[in-house]
Design a protein around this motif. Structure first.
Motif, PDB file in Angstrom:
ATOM      1  N   MET A 131       5.707 -10.612 -15.077  1.00 57.78           N
ATOM      2  CA  MET A 131       4.532 -11.006 -15.851  1.00 57.78           C
ATOM      3  C   MET A 131       3.864 -12.227 -15.218  1.00 57.78           C
ATOM      4  O   MET A 131       4.520 -13.216 -14.899  1.00 57.78           O
ATOM      5  CB  MET A 131       4.911 -11.288 -17.299  1.00 57.78           C
ATOM      6  CG  MET A 131       5.485 -10.067 -18.020  1.00 57.78           C
ATOM      7  SD  MET A 131       5.583 -10.266 -19.815  1.00 57.78           S
ATOM      8  CE  MET A 131       3.835 -10.123 -20.256  1.00 57.78           C
TER       9      MET A 131
ATOM     10  N   ALA B 230       8.886  -8.636 -18.512  1.00 60.47           N
ATOM     11  CA  ALA B 230       8.628  -7.809 -19.692  1.00 60.47           C
ATOM     12  C   ALA B 230       9.878  -7.033 -20.091  1.00 60.47           C
ATOM     13  O   ALA B 230       9.930  -5.807 -20.046  1.00 60.47           O
ATOM     14  CB  ALA B 230       7.466  -6.856 -19.429  1.00 60.47           C
TER      15      ALA B 230
ATOM     16  N   LYS C  98      -0.158 -10.668 -18.035  1.00 58.54           N
ATOM     17  CA  LYS C  98      -0.217  -9.229 -17.764  1.00 58.54           C
ATOM     18  C   LYS C  98       1.112  -8.788 -17.172  1.00 58.54           C
ATOM     19  O   LYS C  98       1.827  -9.583 -16.544  1.00 58.54           O
ATOM     20  CB  LYS C  98      -1.355  -8.918 -16.796  1.00 58.54           C
ATOM     21  CG  LYS C  98      -1.187  -9.581 -15.440  1.00 58.54           C
ATOM     22  CD  LYS C  98      -2.246  -9.137 -14.455  1.00 58.54           C
ATOM     23  CE  LYS C  98      -2.021  -9.790 -13.097  1.00 58.54           C
ATOM     24  NZ  LYS C  98      -2.937  -9.287 -12.069  1.00 58.54           N
ATOM     25  N   THR C  99       1.440  -7.521 -17.350  1.00 61.57           N
ATOM     26  CA  THR C  99       2.691  -6.966 -16.845  1.00 61.57           C
ATOM     27  C   THR C  99       2.412  -6.063 -15.658  1.00 61.57           C
ATOM     28  O   THR C  99       1.557  -5.176 -15.736  1.00 61.57           O
ATOM     29  CB  THR C  99       3.402  -6.155 -17.944  1.00 61.57           C
ATOM     30  OG1 THR C  99       3.590  -6.989 -19.093  1.00 61.57           O
ATOM     31  CG2 THR C  99       4.755  -5.668 -17.455  1.00 61.57           C
TER      32      THR C  99
ATOM     33  N   ILE D 287       5.557 -15.302 -24.284  1.00 66.27           N
ATOM     34  CA  ILE D 287       4.236 -14.666 -24.201  1.00 66.27           C
ATOM     35  C   ILE D 287       3.311 -15.222 -25.282  1.00 66.27           C
ATOM     36  O   ILE D 287       2.155 -15.583 -25.015  1.00 66.27           O
ATOM     37  CB  ILE D 287       4.382 -13.132 -24.336  1.00 66.27           C
ATOM     38  CG1 ILE D 287       5.161 -12.570 -23.139  1.00 66.27           C
ATOM     39  CG2 ILE D 287       3.012 -12.458 -24.449  1.00 66.27           C
ATOM     40  CD1 ILE D 287       5.686 -11.154 -23.347  1.00 66.27           C
TER      41      ILE D 287
END
Length: 408
Positions: A106, A57, A99-100, A88
């Motif tokens: 991620m 991210a 999700k981070t 993404i």
């Protein structure tokens, strides 16, 4: 008009991403993946402990390229074509939510790498990408306007375009089929590995993690910070892995025989810690040093440091002799460890080396020496630290190649 053909060499992340995107962007293109082993997307499967660290991210190209010890300037241009935001969105458009985590890595929300594998396999089926397993490439050569791929099964494949996404090669000899085309290959060396410290007493603390340390190599410019994990063979964790990546070429030259310096308290140096000790000796005067660890270090590590410094169990802060104090300060801020050998970090195995970027057009990933020949992923002399950066290189370079081939 005869249907054009693309053969992608390599059934990993870069190979699949190039193949499925080229097939989607140009439905008239016949796309085939050839994979030398009996497994597809094997590195995707094991990445991130089986969860697949898809990307990181980081949404600033300037910050992102700092994570690549080799290939940063090349990727600085490439990321303008396809970056983390594009990765993404690409997966989200196919029903894969990412999700981070706190450290920026991620993962799919399923916490399962099979989610990424299934997504790529579904795309291959959807766009009729053919796959040939157990098909190792021995040589590729240009015949008129087409490419002939010679395989170890004595099968020749003729195609209009070739994208080499074969991953990193542990030995230079394994890239002979590329160097025979006139391409320069930077010799491969391991890039992400842990440090072996045979016989060092610290290995008794195996399994212990220190959340923030600073590590450097004595006499060299390389320095890294982050969590450190003590193992039964030495040291691992993000701080070590990042350092191993940035210093990969140097450490290979040293045959992995060097001295690492660990600062267990990176907010201090020896001078500032000495000032802090003056305060501690007054504030904690009557307390035993062994029972009062004022720095928040894991208790097992604190006990190890005191034992290494030869500080007696019953000594109080006020009674700490200058000699032992100076030694403890040094061990806290500049603890030297002899490293002899490495252990490959299996999940994130990465090779530094490959086809040099000077011979590749960053806007198309096409060889500057041969038309119709493209490169993607780790076969290029690009490698990143652990944290999803190597996969982002795979997605970016293979996307650019797919775009260029689809437009041909």
């Amino acid at each position: 008009m005869q249907q054009k053909k693309l053969v992608v060499i390599g059934g990993g992340a870069a190979g699949f991403f190039c193949a499925v995107n080229a097939a989607r962007l140009n439905p008239q293109l016949q796309v085939t993946i050839v994979e030398k082993s009996s497994k597809l997307l094997s590195k995707v499967k094991v990445s991130g402990g089986g969860r697949c660290n898809v990307t990181h991210a980081c949404f600033s190209i300037a910050d992102m390229v700092k994570k690549y010890p080799r290939g940063a300037s090349f990727l600085k241009k490439a990321f303008h074509h396809f970056f983390t935001t594009d990765t993404i969105q690409w997966f989200e458009h196919r029903g894969v939510q990412l999700k981070t985590e706190a450290d920026g890595r991620m993962f799919p929300t399923t916490n399962n790498s099979q989610t990424i594998i299934d997504c790529l396999l579904d795309e291959a089926i959807k766009y009729k990408v053919q796959i040939q397993m157990n098909c190792d490439v021995a040589a590729i050569r240009k015949v008129d306007t087409q490419w002939v791929i010679e395989t170890t099964t004595s099968q020749n494949i003729t195609t209009d375009y070739v994208c080499v996404a074969a991953g990193g090669a542990p030995k230079l000899s394994q890239t002979n089929w590329l160097s025979k085309l006139g391409h320069t290959i930077a010799p491969p060396v391991p890039s992400l590995f842990t440090f072996n410290m045979p016989g060092n007493a610290i290995t008794a603390l195996m399994g212990l993690t220190v959340e923030q340390v600073q590590v450097k190599i004595i006499g060299e410019k390389y320095i890294s910070d982050g969590p450190l994990l003590i193992t039964h063979w030495g040291m691992s964790g993000p701080a070590i892995l990042k350092l191993s990546a940035h210093a990969a070429l140097l450490l290979a030259e040293k045959n992995y025989d060097f001295t690492a310096i660990v600062n267990w308290l990176p907010s201090y140096n020896e001078n500032t810690l000495r000032d802090q000790f003056l305060k501690l000796r007054f504030e904690l005067a009557t307390q035993k040093i062994q029972n009062r660890n004022p720095f928040g270090l894991p208790s097992r590590l604190w006990e190890y440091l005191l034992k290494t410094t030869a500080i007696k169990d019953d000594i109080r802060w006020a009674d700490l002799p200058s000699k032992e104090q100076n030694k403890l300060i040094k061990n806290l801020c500049a603890h030297e460890f002899a490293v002899k050998g490495k252990t490959t970090f299996k999940e994130e195995f990465v090779t530094a080396g490959g086809v040099i970027t000077d011979e590749i057009d960053v806007n198309t990933m096409q060889s500057k020496l041969h038309t119709g020949l493209f490169f993607a992923g780790e076969v290029i002399n690009i490698d990143g630290v652990t944290g999803g950066f190597n996969f982002q290189n795979a997605w970016t370079t293979s996307w650019i190649a797919a775009q260029a081939i689809a437009k041909e």
